[in-house]
Design an enzyme around this catalytic site. Structure first.
Site, PDB file in Angstrom:
ATOM      1  N   ARG A  88     -14.568 -43.425 -41.979  1.00 10.24           N
ATOM      2  CA  ARG A  88     -14.938 -42.535 -43.081  1.00 10.24           C
ATOM      3  C   ARG A  88     -15.870 -43.263 -44.049  1.00 10.24           C
ATOM      4  O   ARG A  88     -16.741 -42.666 -44.658  1.00 10.24           O
ATOM      5  CB  ARG A  88     -13.686 -42.066 -43.832  1.00 10.24           C
ATOM      6  CG  ARG A  88     -12.792 -41.142 -43.015  1.00 10.24           C
ATOM      7  CD  ARG A  88     -11.623 -40.631 -43.834  1.00 10.24           C
ATOM      8  NE  ARG A  88     -10.761 -39.751 -43.052  1.00 10.24           N
ATOM      9  CZ  ARG A  88      -9.686 -40.142 -42.383  1.00 10.24           C
ATOM     10  NH1 ARG A  88      -9.332 -41.402 -42.382  1.00 10.24           N
ATOM     11  NH2 ARG A  88      -8.967 -39.274 -41.709  1.00 10.24           N
ATOM     12  N   ASP A 148      -2.955 -35.621 -44.377  1.00  6.47           N
ATOM     13  CA  ASP A 148      -2.297 -36.780 -43.751  1.00  6.47           C
ATOM     14  C   ASP A 148      -0.817 -36.488 -43.490  1.00  6.47           C
ATOM     15  O   ASP A 148      -0.284 -36.822 -42.431  1.00  6.47           O
ATOM     16  CB  ASP A 148      -2.440 -38.019 -44.649  1.00  6.47           C
ATOM     17  CG  ASP A 148      -3.892 -38.463 -44.782  1.00  6.47           C
ATOM     18  OD1 ASP A 148      -4.667 -38.241 -43.837  1.00  6.47           O
ATOM     19  OD2 ASP A 148      -4.249 -39.016 -45.839  1.00  6.47           O
ATOM     20  N   ARG A 151      -0.287 -34.030 -40.605  1.00  6.05           N
ATOM     21  CA  ARG A 151      -0.355 -34.697 -39.291  1.00  6.05           C
ATOM     22  C   ARG A 151       0.959 -35.425 -38.996  1.00  6.05           C
ATOM     23  O   ARG A 151       1.516 -35.292 -37.904  1.00  6.05           O
ATOM     24  CB  ARG A 151      -1.535 -35.670 -39.275  1.00  6.05           C
ATOM     25  CG  ARG A 151      -2.861 -34.938 -39.210  1.00  6.05           C
ATOM     26  CD  ARG A 151      -4.048 -35.868 -39.177  1.00  6.05           C
ATOM     27  NE  ARG A 151      -5.262 -35.087 -38.937  1.00  6.05           N
ATOM     28  CZ  ARG A 151      -6.442 -35.336 -39.483  1.00  6.05           C
ATOM     29  NH1 ARG A 151      -6.587 -36.371 -40.288  1.00  6.05           N
ATOM     30  NH2 ARG A 151      -7.491 -34.589 -39.206  1.00  6.05           N
ATOM     31  N   HIS A 175      -7.403 -42.199 -48.587  1.00  6.01           N
ATOM     32  CA  HIS A 175      -7.492 -41.418 -47.347  1.00  6.01           C
ATOM     33  C   HIS A 175      -8.270 -42.256 -46.346  1.00  6.01           C
ATOM     34  O   HIS A 175      -9.471 -42.150 -46.217  1.00  6.01           O
ATOM     35  CB  HIS A 175      -8.231 -40.113 -47.654  1.00  6.01           C
ATOM     36  CG  HIS A 175      -8.283 -39.165 -46.494  1.00  6.01           C
ATOM     37  ND1 HIS A 175      -7.199 -38.839 -45.735  1.00  6.01           N
ATOM     38  CD2 HIS A 175      -9.315 -38.417 -46.003  1.00  6.01           C
ATOM     39  CE1 HIS A 175      -7.559 -37.958 -44.820  1.00  6.01           C
ATOM     40  NE2 HIS A 175      -8.832 -37.687 -44.954  1.00  6.01           N
TER      41      HIS A 175
END
Ligand code: APR
Length: 312
Positions: A88, A148, A151, A175
């Site tokens: 990211r 998050d 998941r 994140h």
């Protein structure tokens, strides 16, 4: 009067946010994108689903921000998604420019708005939007922890073969690969996770959640996840617009909470009509605190790169 939400970026995440907002009849939606025709076309296509789906909200698309005036919420998804092998953080400087411009324009037309950031690297993009917008800190919030934990909750539910809605999880931190799942505070219908699964299994599920975004990027090859990210974003939109005051893990600007100063980092917050109405400070064990420090240090590294670029 109906509420109004602007979604900047009519790509995969943005269009799916619009679809879910309309489906729940939460607000009129304006989609904005730099590509001519795309927000208009997707907006019209979504609008034409209304008679079948039974929603009455208005959905429009634009390439400039005039149509976004007086939005209750602006969701920023504009930017470049990850390709396989990219972290990211690799998106940092390209998306900095995009988020800066989008924020300036959005806030110019909606000075009272609440900004929800989705573009990655998330915590650094929240910081960018906060600096550029000059909005009060409770009106800038980032979508990370809801995704998050979604998941992590999915993998726990699969492992135990129980309803996903029974699984509660908590995650702190940036994140990214350094996110801090608080296993001790995760449970299934109130039963601590640690009583249901052995440590090795928990570690495996934590690791899969940590790498959940990369797992999808590897499959898709040309982009990153968007169904779960848009679902997570719209849970935040809903909590604000309906003043539900849900307690959700989100990226928030910290000024001393958890010993962190001047950074956006994922923490549990209460999301209501005013935006972030409260930041909850959970008592951490030493190892959890160390993991959070490590995570916030990696967020700070990105902010330092931006600061260097803008020369401040
Ligand atoms: N203003 C408005 N829209 C822009 C701008 C800009 N300055 N720059 C790019 N866009 C648009 C692109 O034209 C594209 O339609 O942003 C959209 C991004 O869509 P996708 O490429 O489909 O990316 P998506 O999967 O939606 O991810 C967007 O969300 O989850 C994060 O990491 C992800 O940062 C990425 C972002």
């Amino acid at each position: 009067m109906r509420k109004k939400v602007t979604v900047v970026g009519a790509g995969n995440v943005g269009a799916n946010c619009a679809l879910r907002i309309a489906g729940k009849q939460l607000a009129d939606v304006v989609l904005v994108d730099v590509v001519e025709g795309v927000p208009q076309g997707k907006g019209l296509d979504l609008l034409e689903s209304g008679p079948v789906e039974g929603y009455d909200v208005n959905i429009t698309g634009a390439n400039d921000y005039e149509a976004t005036a007086n939005s209750d919420i602006v969701v920023i998804t504009a930017g470049f998604p990850r390709k396989p092998g990219m972290s990211r953080d690799d998106l940092l400087l390209a998306n900095y420019e995009v988020v800066k411009m989008a924020t300036e324009q959005a806030v110019r037309y909606s000075p009272e708005t609440i900004l929800i950031l989705v573009t990655n690297p998330l915590d650094a993009m929240c910081w960018t939007a906060y600096q550029v917008s000059k909005l009060p800190k409770h009106r800038v919030v980032g979508m990370a922890g809801v995704l998050d934990t979604a998941r992590f909750r999915t993998f726990i539910a699969q492992e135990l073969n129980v309803s996903m809605s029974n699984v509660t999880a908590m995650v702190l931190g940036g994140h990214g690969d350094t996110m801090v799942p608080l296993v001790r505070l995760s449970n299934v219908a109130g039963i601590p996770l640690t009583e249901l699964l052995d440590q090795a299994t928990i570690d495996r599920l934590v690791q899969r959640a940590r790498e959940g975004g990369a797992e999808i990027v590897k499959y898709l090859k040309t982009g990153s996840a968007y169904y779960a990210p848009s679902a997570a974003t719209v849970e935040m939109v809903e909590s604000i617009l309906l003043d539900k005051k849900k307690v959700l893990p989100c990226s928030a600007y910290l000024e001393g909470e958890y010993g962190i100063h001047g950074l956006f980092v994922g923490v549990p917050v209460k999301l209501g009509a005013a935006g972030i109405e409260k930041i909850y400070e959970v008592q951490l064990k030493p190892d959890e605190h160390a993991a959070l420090e490590k995570s916030s240090a990696s967020v700070k590294e990105l902010i330092d790169i931006i600061k260097q670029k803008i020369g401040s």
